[in-house]
Enzyme design. Structure first.
Site, PDB file in Angstrom:
ATOM      1  N   ASP A  62       0.825  -1.251   0.023  1.00  0.00           N
ATOM      2  CA  ASP A  62       0.049   0.021  -0.013  1.00  0.00           C
ATOM      3  C   ASP A  62       0.855   1.149  -0.215  1.00  0.00           C
ATOM      4  O   ASP A  62       1.533   1.432   1.019  1.00  0.00           O
ATOM      5  CB  ASP A  62      -1.064   0.014   1.185  1.00  0.00           C
ATOM      6  CG  ASP A  62      -2.105   1.005   1.327  1.00  0.00           C
ATOM      7  OD1 ASP A  62      -1.617   2.212   0.469  1.00  0.00           O
ATOM      8  OD2 ASP A  62      -2.781   0.816   2.070  1.00  0.00           O
ATOM      9  N   LEU A  63       0.679   2.145  -1.201  1.00  0.00           N
ATOM     10  CA  LEU A  63       1.782   3.290  -1.170  1.00  0.00           C
ATOM     11  C   LEU A  63       1.413   4.240   0.045  1.00  0.00           C
ATOM     12  O   LEU A  63       2.289   5.263   0.072  1.00  0.00           O
ATOM     13  CB  LEU A  63       1.720   3.874  -2.685  1.00  0.00           C
ATOM     14  CG  LEU A  63       2.183   2.963  -3.790  1.00  0.00           C
ATOM     15  CD1 LEU A  63       1.891   4.002  -5.054  1.00  0.00           C
ATOM     16  CD2 LEU A  63       3.569   2.657  -3.355  1.00  0.00           C
ATOM     17  N   ALA A  86      -1.110   4.089  -8.886  1.00  0.00           N
ATOM     18  CA  ALA A  86      -1.309   5.558  -9.016  1.00  0.00           C
ATOM     19  C   ALA A  86      -2.710   5.829  -8.511  1.00  0.00           C
ATOM     20  O   ALA A  86      -3.657   4.984  -8.609  1.00  0.00           O
ATOM     21  CB  ALA A  86      -0.900   6.375 -10.255  1.00  0.00           C
ATOM     22  N   TYR A  87      -2.847   7.147  -8.003  1.00  0.00           N
ATOM     23  CA  TYR A  87      -4.198   7.684  -7.830  1.00  0.00           C
ATOM     24  C   TYR A  87      -4.612   8.124  -9.052  1.00  0.00           C
ATOM     25  O   TYR A  87      -3.727   9.339  -9.470  1.00  0.00           O
ATOM     26  CB  TYR A  87      -4.311   8.275  -6.652  1.00  0.00           C
ATOM     27  CG  TYR A  87      -5.748   9.249  -6.510  1.00  0.00           C
ATOM     28  CD1 TYR A  87      -6.485   8.779  -5.396  1.00  0.00           C
ATOM     29  CD2 TYR A  87      -6.201  10.302  -7.319  1.00  0.00           C
ATOM     30  CE1 TYR A  87      -7.703   9.319  -5.093  1.00  0.00           C
ATOM     31  CE2 TYR A  87      -7.484  10.777  -6.971  1.00  0.00           C
ATOM     32  CZ  TYR A  87      -8.257  10.342  -6.102  1.00  0.00           C
ATOM     33  OH  TYR A  87      -9.304  10.949  -5.715  1.00  0.00           O
ATOM     34  N   ASP A 128       1.074  13.195 -18.908  1.00  0.00           N
ATOM     35  CA  ASP A 128       1.031  14.490 -19.568  1.00  0.00           C
ATOM     36  C   ASP A 128       0.292  15.503 -18.808  1.00  0.00           C
ATOM     37  O   ASP A 128       0.517  16.649 -19.106  1.00  0.00           O
ATOM     38  CB  ASP A 128       0.451  14.159 -20.862  1.00  0.00           C
ATOM     39  CG  ASP A 128      -1.010  13.583 -21.114  1.00  0.00           C
ATOM     40  OD1 ASP A 128      -1.423  13.000 -20.074  1.00  0.00           O
ATOM     41  OD2 ASP A 128      -1.845  13.981 -21.871  1.00  0.00           O
ATOM     42  N   TYR A 151      -4.469  16.348  -9.723  1.00  0.00           N
ATOM     43  CA  TYR A 151      -3.911  15.103 -10.160  1.00  0.00           C
ATOM     44  C   TYR A 151      -2.711  15.529 -10.722  1.00  0.00           C
ATOM     45  O   TYR A 151      -1.535  14.812 -10.343  1.00  0.00           O
ATOM     46  CB  TYR A 151      -4.857  14.467 -11.108  1.00  0.00           C
ATOM     47  CG  TYR A 151      -4.193  13.332 -11.992  1.00  0.00           C
ATOM     48  CD1 TYR A 151      -3.669  12.295 -11.358  1.00  0.00           C
ATOM     49  CD2 TYR A 151      -4.079  13.394 -13.312  1.00  0.00           C
ATOM     50  CE1 TYR A 151      -3.275  10.967 -11.891  1.00  0.00           C
ATOM     51  CE2 TYR A 151      -3.338  12.432 -13.706  1.00  0.00           C
ATOM     52  CZ  TYR A 151      -3.043  11.363 -13.329  1.00  0.00           C
ATOM     53  OH  TYR A 151      -2.364  10.375 -13.851  1.00  0.00           O
ATOM     54  N   TRP A 176      -3.151   8.942 -22.059  1.00  0.00           N
ATOM     55  CA  TRP A 176      -4.190   8.190 -22.761  1.00  0.00           C
ATOM     56  C   TRP A 176      -4.136   6.632 -22.766  1.00  0.00           C
ATOM     57  O   TRP A 176      -4.183   5.889 -23.603  1.00  0.00           O
ATOM     58  CB  TRP A 176      -4.330   8.479 -24.046  1.00  0.00           C
ATOM     59  CG  TRP A 176      -4.536   9.984 -24.356  1.00  0.00           C
ATOM     60  CD1 TRP A 176      -4.325  11.107 -23.427  1.00  0.00           C
ATOM     61  CD2 TRP A 176      -5.078  10.632 -25.525  1.00  0.00           C
ATOM     62  NE1 TRP A 176      -4.661  12.375 -24.227  1.00  0.00           N
ATOM     63  CE2 TRP A 176      -5.024  12.131 -25.261  1.00  0.00           C
ATOM     64  CE3 TRP A 176      -5.558  10.394 -26.760  1.00  0.00           C
ATOM     65  CZ2 TRP A 176      -5.554  13.209 -26.210  1.00  0.00           C
ATOM     66  CZ3 TRP A 176      -6.080  11.033 -27.773  1.00  0.00           C
ATOM     67  CH2 TRP A 176      -5.913  12.732 -27.287  1.00  0.00           C
TER      68      TRP A 176
END
Length: 326
Positions: A62-63, A86-87, A128, A151, A176
């Site tokens: 768990d990060l 990642a979130y 990006d 984010y 993407w």
């Protein structure tokens, strides 16, 4: 990545760094992947089949919990660590800022520091969305981040934290991301195409699709050099990697529908709309094209043609194109 016990500590600090570890010729590579069910993690598991790969999710890794990171690292004793967790809830992050930063900045830094202590190179995926999309040309790695939302800020600060925590890190910015696994734009468009007579898709946001299998291939190509290279080698640092050519969400959808039609699917009309016609909680960069020249120069990795990768994805999701099946 869900909530977990909080983790303290200063970003960029960690245990003393061990010397680089090098696999012996002919031996399997030991890899620890943070994340297991995500698109990139699943692609990595397929691509690295035959190596000793451990892919973990909460609660095992768990990060937001440095203790779980330390325990996972000690159990796996990896030679290479890949952060594919990642979130990524772009809109929800506007209301969950603390969690986004706990995962994307602090958790990534803790994982990088643990990899440094183990003497294992570290690969971290970014986005990006660290850019505001106002440059008017593809972004290069030396362009300063200028994120538009929570984010993007959490990922930009995560990049800096990872590179500070571990000098033998690769931060791989992409965009993407799609695949036959998980939730993504391709699968959403296929579902909506089956339900609707018309799809209205944004045509003024520019970028490039990136397929998880191509990202996994890039990690596998880089791995031998990363295992052997010392800190300071050009193999490490920031890199951009997306598919090619650049397009818009509308252009991407048009290709999805065209390839779906060749597989016998009924496809709806496609209409182009502006970003202002599709308001979202968080702002998106209007032109976040990434220049992928550096990874080509240093690692010999060129952007994959996303149209071919899309075809392979649709082969899994729908079946082969009719002219190929007959």
């Amino acid at each position: 990545m869900g909530p977990g016990p909080g983790g303290g500590g200063a970003v960029g600090q960690g245990p003393a760094r061990a010397a680089p570890r090098r696999s012996q010729p002919g031996l399997l590579m030991r890899v620890l992947i943070a994340g297991r069910q995500g698109q990139v993690a699943q692609a990595l598991l397929r691509r690295l089949d035959g190596h000793a790969v451990t892919a973990l999710e909460p609660p095992e890794l768990d990060l937001t919990d440095p203790a779980s990171i330390a325990a996972a690292m000690e159990a796996a004793r990896p030679e290479l660590v890949v952060n594919a967790a990642a979130y990524t809830a772009v809109d929800r992050a506007e209301d969950q800022e603390a969690l986004a930063f706990a995962v994307n900045r602090d958790g990534a830094a803790h994982l990088a520091a643990a990899a440094a202590a183990m003497g294992a190179p570290f690969v971290h995926f970014s986005t990006d969305y660290v850019f505001d999309g106002r440059k008017g040309a593809p972004y290069v790695e030396t362009d300063a981040p200028s994120p538009l939302g929570v984010y993007g800020r959490s990922k930009a600060e995560g990049e800096a934290a990872v590179l500070a925590a571990h000098p033998r890190s690769v931060v791989l910015r992409t965009a993407w991301v799609c695949s036959a696994d998980g939730a993504n734009f391709v699968k959403t468009m296929l579902r909506l195409a089956a339900e609707r007579e018309e799809l209205r898709v944004v045509a003024d946001q520019h970028g490039a699709p990136s397929f998880a299998a191509d990202l996994a291939d890039a990690v596998a190509v880089m791995a031998p050099r990363l295992l052997a290279a010392p800190a300071g080698d050009a193999a490490f640092g920031l890199f951009h990697l997306t598919g090619s050519p650049h397009t818009t969400w509308h252009g991407f959808t048009a290709e999805i529908l065209a390839q779906a039609a060749r597989r016998g699917m009924r496809v709806p009309r496609l209409a182009a709309i502006a970003t202002t016609d599709y308001p979202t909680r968080a702002m998106r960069p209007a032109d976040a094209r990434l220049d992928c020249g550096r990874i080509a120069d240093i690692h010999g990795i060129s952007p994959a043609d996303w149209r071919l990768s899309l075809a392979q994805c649709l082969d899994r999701l729908v079946g082969p194109a009719k002219e190929l099946a007959e």
